[in-house]
Every structure is written in structure tokens, then in C-alpha cells.
Design a protein around this motif. Sequence first.
Motif, PDB file in Angstrom:
ATOM      1  N   UNK A  80       0.844  -1.199   0.000  1.00 27.38           N
ATOM      2  CA  UNK A  80       0.000   0.000   0.000  1.00 27.38           C
ATOM      3  C   UNK A  80       0.875   1.244   0.000  1.00 27.38           C
ATOM      4  N   UNK A  81       1.916   1.252   0.827  1.00 28.06           N
ATOM      5  CA  UNK A  81       2.821   2.406   0.884  1.00 28.06           C
ATOM      6  C   UNK A  81       3.546   2.596  -0.448  1.00 28.06           C
ATOM      7  N   UNK A  82       3.937   1.499  -1.069  1.00 27.92           N
ATOM      8  CA  UNK A  82       4.601   1.582  -2.375  1.00 27.92           C
ATOM      9  C   UNK A  82       3.650   2.134  -3.432  1.00 27.92           C
ATOM     10  N   UNK A  83       2.404   1.662  -3.433  1.00 27.62           N
ATOM     11  CA  UNK A  83       1.402   2.180  -4.369  1.00 27.62           C
ATOM     12  C   UNK A  83       1.152   3.668  -4.113  1.00 27.62           C
ATOM     13  N   UNK A  84       1.110   4.055  -2.854  1.00 34.43           N
ATOM     14  CA  UNK A  84       0.936   5.460  -2.506  1.00 34.43           C
ATOM     15  C   UNK A  84       2.081   6.295  -3.069  1.00 34.43           C
ATOM     16  N   UNK A  85       3.307   5.854  -2.847  1.00 39.27           N
ATOM     17  CA  UNK A  85       4.468   6.580  -3.360  1.00 39.27           C
ATOM     18  C   UNK A  85       4.442   6.706  -4.872  1.00 39.27           C
ATOM     19  N   UNK A  86       4.088   5.633  -5.550  1.00 37.99           N
ATOM     20  CA  UNK A  86       3.991   5.669  -7.013  1.00 37.99           C
ATOM     21  C   UNK A  86       2.895   6.608  -7.480  1.00 37.99           C
ATOM     22  N   UNK A  87       1.756   6.571  -6.820  1.00 40.62           N
ATOM     23  CA  UNK A  87       0.659   7.464  -7.166  1.00 40.62           C
ATOM     24  C   UNK A  87       1.017   8.921  -6.938  1.00 40.62           C
ATOM     25  N   UNK A  88       1.732   9.192  -5.854  1.00 45.58           N
ATOM     26  CA  UNK A  88       2.157  10.559  -5.569  1.00 45.58           C
ATOM     27  C   UNK A  88       3.150  11.064  -6.613  1.00 45.58           C
ATOM     28  N   UNK A  89       4.067  10.204  -7.032  1.00 45.65           N
ATOM     29  CA  UNK A  89       5.020  10.598  -8.080  1.00 45.65           C
ATOM     30  C   UNK A  89       4.307  10.873  -9.398  1.00 45.65           C
ATOM     31  N   UNK A  90       3.336  10.019  -9.727  1.00 40.25           N
ATOM     32  CA  UNK A  90       2.579  10.231 -10.970  1.00 40.25           C
ATOM     33  C   UNK A  90       1.806  11.548 -10.903  1.00 40.25           C
ATOM     34  N   UNK A  91       1.195  11.827  -9.753  1.00 42.38           N
ATOM     35  CA  UNK A  91       0.450  13.085  -9.593  1.00 42.38           C
ATOM     36  C   UNK A  91       1.388  14.282  -9.657  1.00 42.38           C
ATOM     37  N   UNK A  92       2.590  14.143  -9.100  1.00 37.31           N
ATOM     38  CA  UNK A  92       3.564  15.237  -9.151  1.00 37.31           C
ATOM     39  C   UNK A  92       3.986  15.512 -10.595  1.00 37.31           C
ATOM     40  N   UNK A  93       4.206  14.465 -11.376  1.00 32.51           N
ATOM     41  CA  UNK A  93       4.585  14.645 -12.779  1.00 32.51           C
ATOM     42  C   UNK A  93       3.460  15.305 -13.564  1.00 32.51           C
ATOM     43  N   UNK A  94       2.240  14.861 -13.336  1.00 27.66           N
ATOM     44  CA  UNK A  94       1.094  15.477 -13.999  1.00 27.66           C
ATOM     45  C   UNK A  94       0.958  16.934 -13.567  1.00 27.66           C
ATOM     46  N   UNK A  95       1.197  17.193 -12.292  1.00 31.89           N
ATOM     47  CA  UNK A  95       1.144  18.555 -11.779  1.00 31.89           C
ATOM     48  C   UNK A  95       2.168  19.460 -12.430  1.00 31.89           C
ATOM     49  N   UNK A  96       3.335  18.926 -12.740  1.00 30.20           N
ATOM     50  CA  UNK A  96       4.349  19.721 -13.436  1.00 30.20           C
ATOM     51  C   UNK A  96       3.886  20.083 -14.843  1.00 30.20           C
TER      52      UNK A  96
END
Length: 141
Positions: A80-96
Motif C-alpha cells: 500500500x505504501x509503495x502504491x501510494x508513493x507511485x501514485x504521488x510521483x505520478x500526480x507530481x509529474x502530472x502537476x508539473x
Amino acid sequence: MRISLPAAFVAAVLLLDAFLHLSWLVRPAADPRALSLALLNFDTPFTVRSLVPLIVVLTVAALSVVAVSRGRGGRLAKAVALALGGGLLARAELGLAWAFGLGTDTGTPFYWLNLLLYTPLCVALAFATGAVLMRAFSPGV
């Protein structure tokens, strides 16, 4: 074993977000469409059907990061923590991408929330989640 500072940061932000969603469930916004456009850049309903699963996911993710930080929860909490980290990175890239004006109007509240709050927070949360996971997967810790 105590909770680590990165885990406390991640859990606090996720639980605050869950609480915000709960507040919209208990006391709906006066103009849900305007709130949706300002926060998400698209029109989506703030209904029980959409908010309750999100509240549950945010809470489970927060508890999982805390569990991993304390050496508990096993593989499921780590996944779950790994999925969270991956989701956060994807959201950060989209945010950029959105920060550079791709797919969003630079004059909207969403643009500024994304630029000044959402994207930096996603980057910080992704790094903090990564720190928790790196410590959890380190031999001898």
C-alpha cells in the motif's frame, strides 16, 4: 518503536485530506460544481458514492505508512505504501505538466492551487513515503 518523522508527515497530510473529504460529505458545499472545478479542474459530484471510498483509501494509506514506519503491517502495508508513493510521483509529474499550462487554464484557481500547493506537496509526500520504504527495506533495520 516510534513513528518516524517522514511517516508522521505523510499520515498527517493524508488524514487531513480524509477529514476535508469527510467534511464535504457531512456539510456539502454551497456550489459543488464550482468547488470541483477549483479543486480538480473538472466537474465531478461530491457524493457519498465518490467521497466514502476516497476517505477510506486515504485513511488506509495513512495507517499503512505508519505501520511500515513501525516495522508492522507486513507485505500488505508495504504494498500500500509503495502504491501510494507511485501514485504521488505520478500526480507530481502530472502537476508539473499542468504548471506549464498543459491541459489547464492558467487563470483558474486550480492552476494556482496545483502550482503552489498540490504539486509541491505531492513531491514532498512522495519523498517522505520513499524514505519510509527505504528504511523498511534496508537490511538490519
